[in-house]
Design an enzyme around this catalytic site. Structure first.
Site, PDB file in Angstrom:
ATOM      1  N   ASP A  59       3.973   7.026  -8.781  1.00 41.21           N
ATOM      2  CA  ASP A  59       2.457   6.675  -8.318  1.00 41.21           C
ATOM      3  C   ASP A  59       1.798   7.112  -7.927  1.00 41.21           C
ATOM      4  OD1 ASP A  59       1.395   4.554  -5.746  1.00 41.21           O
ATOM      5  OD2 ASP A  59       3.147   3.210  -6.298  1.00 41.21           O
ATOM      6  N   HIS A 105      -0.084   5.275  -0.612  1.00 43.98           N
ATOM      7  CA  HIS A 105       0.828   3.599  -1.534  1.00 43.98           C
ATOM      8  C   HIS A 105       2.215   4.248  -1.787  1.00 43.98           C
ATOM      9  CE1 HIS A 105       1.728   0.790  -5.359  1.00 43.98           C
ATOM     10  NE2 HIS A 105       0.596  -0.176  -3.802  1.00 43.98           N
ATOM     11  N   SER A 159       3.829  -3.988  -5.197  1.00 38.93           N
ATOM     12  CA  SER A 159       3.899  -2.869  -4.422  1.00 38.93           C
ATOM     13  C   SER A 159       5.456  -2.248  -3.951  1.00 38.93           C
ATOM     14  CB  SER A 159       2.684  -1.356  -4.443  1.00 38.93           C
ATOM     15  OG  SER A 159       1.972  -2.098  -5.573  1.00 38.93           O
TER      16      SER A 159
END
Length: 534
Positions: A67, A294, A466
């Site tokens: 990621d 994220h 996600s």
């Protein structure tokens, strides 16, 4: 690209499903037991109760989070981060001789050996367009003509890419201009309300009875109808302003044009040579990186510390599941070379499950990613990946990395592709989620997911496939850590065969349902007994 859906409105239907949904805390809904609540969560607690009753002990398992980076010192993650015990932190020596110096919590393929990281990159469309434009649009007209004559099919591809690229530029400019106009219209009124309300905590009653006379304030009041109540009730007007105007300013900035679409590709000098696909040892040990929002959220969904009475709890159900952070995804499209190397790194350093919450439209070096997929499968590793957030049928609109070759053959039998579901049983598929009766295997909770966020003690709600992907990766870790003699293919099959089915998902995914930890561990227990495993 780690695309998030940050501002969505969910309309809940009237009736049983709504009543049940409202009784489930929003922060923990994705752990819900569907049979008990009517909410399609992953049923974590019931699974753990079953394992306890059957005296199943957990084994340590590592999940690689490929990621943007993970804040390894976050209060709700630091105890569950993977630690490379063979490496001595900060000594500048590759103690374990794996080719990566000081990789204590993982590795970053998005930086230099001197520790200089980058966060922004272009999208793949830009890279392809630039390469073709350099060939067919030089200052030498004769050279252009010769290139067209020698490469007619490539020139035809260039014309199509050019049309798409310029269309993306136009759309980005239009979106930016609309966002700026919106900001200009509401900012003066919001600023005046900040001064007027001061430290007052807002309530529905206060706003409903508010009768301003200033025209700018009146023009800005509509934002309370747009926002969800939890975004402003109980907050000061300054807090509302910081949140709402902050988002509006980001949308109005021109970064989308400069970072994602312009022709000046990010300078990767001293990082690696993007064209050298065999290069493997580059980057640095900063697995957090400059912008880890994220990846930190993804990591928390999988394995936030359980039982510490703060933040959230991961769907893996225990503190034996450790997170390995591999920085792979910039603000832009991930490079195929980085994706492949991230897979090799995670597999070679002990990860049994890889979560890949990213994707893109083009993949010029897809073969090297497919080779990495095969390598992971051969090593007994399960890959869990997001389906994407464009509300498209990815059977026809390919979302890379894909597990299918152009002829339809499967690359690996140990890859799970995840669509996003909501807490509303009447509108189960998230509006943004991609789908595909061949290409999306199962659905997992991916809307309004509360989890860790950078800032040591911060948490946020985010939306996207996600988020659905790590929700399922955590379930896979829960099952596999308690039934370690199963294979990656076994875990994949179990998760697909034990979903809570729903007609809404029947024709848009292979399994036609949402993963359920309890049903999955029940099935794993049956297999253990059938195979006489201990």
């Amino acid at each position: 690209m780690k695309k998030l859906v940050l501002a969505l409105s969910f309309a809940f239907s009237i009736g049983f499903a709504q009543a049940q949904t409202s009784e489930v805390p929003k922060e923990t809904w994705y752990h819900s037991d569907f049979e008990q609540t009517g909410v399609y969560g992953v049923n974590t607690e019931k699974a753990l109760d079953f394992l306890k009753k059957n005296k199943r002990k957990s084994q340590p398992i590592v999940v690689g989070v490929l990621d943007s980076g993970v804040e390894h010192f976050h209060e709700d993650l630091k105890a569950n981060m993977w630690i490379n015990t063979k490496e001595i932190p900060g000594n500048g020596i590759d103690d374990d001789k794996n080719g990566y110096i000081d990789d204590v919590h993982g590795w970053s393929f998005l930086g230099t050996a001197k520790g200089i990281n980058y966060n922004d990159d272009t999208v793949e469309l830009t890279r392809i367009y630039k390469n073709l434009a350099d060939k067919f649009e030089t200052y030498d007209q004769q050279k252009n003509h010769d290139a067209i004559v020698k490469n007619p099919s490539e020139y035809a591809e260039y014309l199509e890419i050019k049309k798409e690229y310029l269309g993306a530029i136009g759309k980005a400019k239009y979106t930016q201009q609309i966002a700026q106009a919106r900001l200009n219209a509401i900012e003066p009124g919001i600023n005046k309300m900040v001064l007027e309300f001061g430290d007052t905590k807002l309530t529905k009653d206060i706003i409903s009875k508010y009768q301003p006379t200033d025209s700018q304030v009146i023009e800005a009041l509509w934002i309370f109808g747009e926002m969800k109540e939890e975004q402003w009730v109980g907050k000061t007007m300054k807090e509302v302003s910081n949140s709402y105007l902050g988002m509006a300013r980001r949308q109005a900035k021109g970064d989308a044009l400069t970072s994602h679409y312009n022709l000046d590709l990010v300078n990767r000098k001293d990082v690696d040579n993007p064209n050298d696909l065999k290069e493997k040892f580059y980057g640095n040990s900063d697995s957090n990186g400059p912008e880890a929002s994220h990846g930190t959220h993804v990591a928390g969904i999988i394995s936030a510390v359980r039982g510490n009475k703060i933040g959230n709890e991961g769907t893996s159900g225990g503190n034996h599941v450790k997170i390995m952070s591999v920085r792979t995804v910039p603000n832009g499209d991930e490079r195929d070379k980085d994706v492949a190397n991230a897979i090799y790194y995670a597999v070679d350093n002990g990860a049994k499950i890889l979560n890949m919450s990213f994707g893109k439209t083009y993949s010029p070096n897809k073969e090297i990613v497919w080779n990495a997929f095969k390598y992971a499968a051969d090593k007994g590793v399960l890959i869990v990946k997001a389906a994407g957030n464009s509300n498209e049928d990815i059977d026809t609109h390919i979302h890379y990395p894909t597990n299918f070759k152009p002829d339809g053959t499967t690359v690996s039998n140990a890859v799970l592709t995840i669509g996003a579901s909501t807490r509303n049983a009447d509108k189960l598929k998230a509006a943004f989620s991609n789908y595909g009766i061949k290409s999306v295997d199962v659905f997992g909770p991916g809307a309004e997911i509360y989890a860790t966020y950078p800032g040591v003690d911060q948490y946020r709600f985010l939306n996207g496939t996600s988020m659905a992907s790590p929700a399922v990766a955590g379930v896979a870790a829960l099952v596999w850590s308690h039934y370690p003699k199963l294979s990656a293919q076994d875990i994949r099959t179990i998760l697909m065969e034990t979903v809570n089915k729903n007609e809404q998902l029947k024709d848009i995914s292979v399994a036609g349902g949402v993963v359920d930890s309890y049903k999955a561990v029940q099935r794993a227990e049956e297999i253990y007994k059938q195979r006489k495993l201990k």
